[in-house]
Design a protein around this motif. Structure first.
Motif, mmCIF file in Angstrom:
data_model
loop_
_atom_site.group_PDB
_atom_site.id
_atom_site.type_symbol
_atom_site.label_atom_id
_atom_site.label_comp_id
_atom_site.label_asym_id
_atom_site.label_seq_id
_atom_site.Cartn_x
_atom_site.Cartn_y
_atom_site.Cartn_z
ATOM 1 N N ARG A 118 13.401 9.397 -20.129
ATOM 2 C CA ARG A 118 13.238 8.305 -19.172
ATOM 3 C C ARG A 118 12.864 8.787 -17.769
ATOM 4 N N VAL A 119 12.219 9.928 -17.654
ATOM 5 C CA VAL A 119 11.789 10.439 -16.352
ATOM 6 C C VAL A 119 10.283 10.663 -16.368
ATOM 7 N N THR A 120 9.595 10.138 -15.358
ATOM 8 C CA THR A 120 8.164 10.348 -15.187
ATOM 9 C C THR A 120 7.936 10.961 -13.808
ATOM 10 N N VAL A 121 7.178 12.055 -13.766
ATOM 11 C CA VAL A 121 6.914 12.770 -12.517
ATOM 12 C C VAL A 121 5.504 12.438 -12.038
ATOM 13 N N ARG A 122 5.396 12.058 -10.784
ATOM 14 C CA ARG A 122 4.113 11.813 -10.137
ATOM 15 C C ARG A 122 3.998 12.757 -8.940
ATOM 16 N N LEU A 123 2.914 13.521 -8.887
ATOM 17 C CA LEU A 123 2.766 14.538 -7.854
ATOM 18 C C LEU A 123 1.656 14.206 -6.875
ATOM 19 N N GLY A 124 1.965 14.366 -5.594
ATOM 20 C CA GLY A 124 0.965 14.330 -4.549
ATOM 21 C C GLY A 124 0.706 15.744 -4.062
ATOM 22 N N ALA A 125 -0.146 15.873 -3.062
ATOM 23 C CA ALA A 125 -0.470 17.197 -2.537
ATOM 24 C C ALA A 125 0.583 17.643 -1.535
ATOM 25 N N LEU A 126 0.731 18.957 -1.419
ATOM 26 C CA LEU A 126 1.630 19.551 -0.428
ATOM 27 C C LEU A 126 0.792 20.479 0.436
ATOM 28 N N THR A 127 0.646 20.136 1.696
ATOM 29 C CA THR A 127 -0.201 20.911 2.602
ATOM 30 C C THR A 127 0.638 21.444 3.752
ATOM 31 N N ARG A 128 0.112 22.511 4.371
ATOM 32 C CA ARG A 128 0.818 23.147 5.490
ATOM 33 C C ARG A 128 0.025 22.923 6.769
ATOM 34 N N SER A 129 0.671 22.360 7.772
ATOM 35 C CA SER A 129 0.023 22.079 9.047
ATOM 36 C C SER A 129 0.991 22.392 10.183
ATOM 37 N N PRO A 132 19.914 -2.533 -17.793
ATOM 38 C CA PRO A 132 19.647 -1.224 -18.394
ATOM 39 C C PRO A 132 18.430 -0.576 -17.742
ATOM 40 N N LEU A 133 18.446 0.731 -17.725
ATOM 41 C CA LEU A 133 17.349 1.470 -17.091
ATOM 42 C C LEU A 133 16.141 1.545 -18.017
ATOM 43 N N LEU A 134 14.973 1.254 -17.462
ATOM 44 C CA LEU A 134 13.727 1.494 -18.187
ATOM 45 C C LEU A 134 13.223 2.910 -17.933
ATOM 46 N N ARG A 135 13.149 3.280 -16.655
ATOM 47 C CA ARG A 135 12.546 4.579 -16.347
ATOM 48 C C ARG A 135 12.852 4.969 -14.908
ATOM 49 N N ILE A 136 12.881 6.295 -14.659
ATOM 50 C CA ILE A 136 12.986 6.840 -13.303
ATOM 51 C C ILE A 136 11.652 7.511 -12.981
ATOM 52 N N TYR A 137 11.032 7.096 -11.892
ATOM 53 C CA TYR A 137 9.803 7.731 -11.416
ATOM 54 C C TYR A 137 10.164 8.678 -10.283
ATOM 55 N N TRP A 138 9.760 9.936 -10.438
ATOM 56 C CA TRP A 138 10.075 10.975 -9.457
ATOM 57 C C TRP A 138 8.783 11.348 -8.736
ATOM 58 N N PHE A 139 8.683 11.035 -7.453
ATOM 59 C CA PHE A 139 7.490 11.300 -6.658
ATOM 60 C C PHE A 139 7.749 12.500 -5.751
ATOM 61 N N ASP A 140 6.857 13.482 -5.826
ATOM 62 C CA ASP A 140 7.047 14.699 -5.039
ATOM 63 C C ASP A 140 5.686 15.310 -4.737
ATOM 64 N N GLY A 141 5.663 16.274 -3.829
ATOM 65 C CA GLY A 141 4.448 16.999 -3.506
ATOM 66 C C GLY A 141 4.482 18.394 -4.093
ATOM 67 N N ALA A 142 3.299 18.958 -4.369
ATOM 68 C CA ALA A 142 3.178 20.312 -4.896
ATOM 69 C C ALA A 142 1.848 20.894 -4.432
ATOM 70 N N PRO A 143 1.811 22.201 -4.149
ATOM 71 C CA PRO A 143 0.543 22.820 -3.733
ATOM 72 C C PRO A 143 -0.531 22.611 -4.788
ATOM 73 N N ASP A 144 -1.654 22.039 -4.383
ATOM 74 C CA ASP A 144 -2.768 21.753 -5.303
ATOM 75 C C ASP A 144 -2.353 20.861 -6.468
ATOM 76 N N ARG A 145 -1.252 20.139 -6.286
ATOM 77 C CA ARG A 145 -0.707 19.245 -7.325
ATOM 78 C C ARG A 145 -0.382 19.994 -8.623
ATOM 79 N N VAL A 146 -0.080 21.274 -8.522
ATOM 80 C CA VAL A 146 0.329 22.074 -9.682
ATOM 81 C C VAL A 146 1.835 21.924 -9.856
ATOM 82 N N PRO A 147 2.316 21.460 -11.012
ATOM 83 C CA PRO A 147 3.763 21.262 -11.198
ATOM 84 C C PRO A 147 4.532 22.562 -10.993
ATOM 85 N N GLN A 148 5.568 22.502 -10.174
ATOM 86 C CA GLN A 148 6.451 23.641 -9.964
ATOM 87 C C GLN A 148 7.531 23.646 -11.053
#
Length: 407
Positions: free
Chosen positions: A79-90, A52-68
């Motif tokens: 059963r969904v947890t969102v973890r955000l990293g930074a999104l930068t433009r280079s 059985p599923l405990l949880r889904i972790y969703w890892f994504d990037g966002a500008p300034d780590r602000v949730p889109q």
């Protein structure tokens, strides 16, 4: 624990899906039904691991780590947890920062604490190899899922593939349950027609303060004499007269102490500055019209209990669509407004929103990441949609917009 956990690298999953369905890894080329995607991930994980599923972790990037908006929709799903990293433009390309490190930390911590017996990794990043090895040492079975590659080759680290206990491929049939490629508009096709509410805002006349400096009909080709002003020593100082719509610098010159416009002696320059504390009037500049300045803001109408309830609603139910955000703001403002005379005054201003209300509306929208930079430019379409949603909640008659545009 006899249960499974899914760790999803959204950049890999959706980028590979875009390559497969649209021919390039840009996520803007696909549309995603996030509810269907999460359900498909859950069903597949429970089927493959027989746990059985405990949880889904969703890892994504966002500008300034602000949730889109998509992150806000995901994090309120069961059963969904969102973890955000930074999104930068280079170098003209967007890149995620900190996502792989967050996945590595989560994977090792879950394995160390015995939170699951099986973990599913949807990623292709070889930086997760140490985390995968650590999880296996703690007795966790590691399942590695790949998205079918568009060219039939690997789109994952070979070391990651070799270290996994089990490997599955999410093929085109599975992907298309929740992901679709956007149809390209033909070059010769006419541009899309905006919503009537947005069209009304776009066609609204300029403010009177801007029109007051416009040249009289028939005088466009006449040389304009520079305006004169008097300084303390009595010597005249030349102040250039504004041409067309004045800039803030032009208006500041017209309203400087002692300055007097020869061409427009009655000009009243309006300078307003926005900040995180709201609209700020500067000394010596004209204020808003009385009917607009007297309108209370949502913050003034909201009690501490209502403010807490508003934040709860924003977190749990408001998806973050710009049109929806404008509607939510307007609905709260109207429901708490005691004097209904303000509604009649506001209807007469359609499609213009008073500065103090508009500034508060845009600051509210900023919480949802709607005013963040997209492709190095602020998305003006979002601003129009926010304001259109605001007016739609008032259900302003179509004739009001026509009347306002004709004035």
């Amino acid at each position: 624990m006899d249960r499974c956990i899914v760790l999803v690298d959204a950049g890999y999953l959706l980028g590979a899906a875009a390559s497969l369905l649209a021919g390039e890894p840009s996520r803007s080329r696909i549309t995603v039904d996030h509810a269907a995607l999460i359900q498909a991930l859950r069903d597949r994980a429970e089927s493959d691991t027989e746990r059985p599923l405990l949880r889904i972790y969703w890892f994504d990037g966002a500008p300034d780590r602000v949730p889109q908006p998509e992150h806000r929709r995901l994090r309120v799903m069961p059963r969904v947890t969102v973890r955000l990293g930074a999104l930068t433009r280079s170098d003209g390309r967007w890149a995620q920062k900190g996502v792989d490190a967050a996945m590595h930390a989560e994977l090792t911590e879950l394995a160390r604490n015995g939170a699951c017996s099986d973990v599913v990794l949807v990623t292709g990043d070889g930086d997760l190899l140490p985390g995968m090895m650590a999880a296996k040492e703690h007795g966790v079975a590691v399942h590695l899922w790949a998205v079918q590659a568009a060219d039939g080759d690997y789109n994952q680290s070979e070391d990651l593939v070799a270290e996994a206990d089990e490997r599955r491929v999410l093929d085109r049939a599975w992907i298309t349950q929740a992901v679709r490629a956007k149809e390209l508009t033909a070059v010769c096709a006419p541009p899309p027609v905006p919503r009537p509410e947005i069209a009304a805002i776009l066609s609204a006349p300029l403010p009177e303060s801007s029109l007051s400096s416009a040249p009289e009909p028939g005088t466009e080709d006449v040389d304009r004499a520079p305006a004169a002003s008097v300084v303390e020593n009595g010597a005249p100082e030349r102040v250039p007269a504004p041409k067309g719509v004045p800039t803030p610098k032009d208006l500041a010159a017209l309203r400087a102490p002692g300055a007097q416009s020869v061409q427009h002696p009655a000009t009243t320059a309006t300078l307003r500055w926005s900040s995180d504390k709201g609209w700020v009037d500067r000394p010596g500049v004209a204020a808003e019209p009385a009917e607009a300045a007297s309108m209370p803001t949502l913050a003034q109408l909201t009690t501490a209990e209502q403010r807490w309830a508003d934040r709860e609603e924003d977190i749990t139910t408001v998806g973050g669509d710009p049109y929806e955000v404008g509607q939510v703001f307007a609905r709260r403002w109207m429901s708490r407004l005691g004097d209904q005379v303000h509604l009649q005054k506001l209807s007469g201003m359609y499609p213009r929103i008073p500065h103090r209300i508009d500034g508060e509306l845009l600051r509210y929208a900023a919480r949802f990441g709607l005013l963040a930079h997209k492709d190095d430019q602020i998305d003006e379409n979002d601003r129009y949609a926010i304001r259109a949603g605001f007016w739609r909640e008032f259900d302003v008659p179509a004739g009001a917009g026509e009347h306002a545009s004709a004035e």
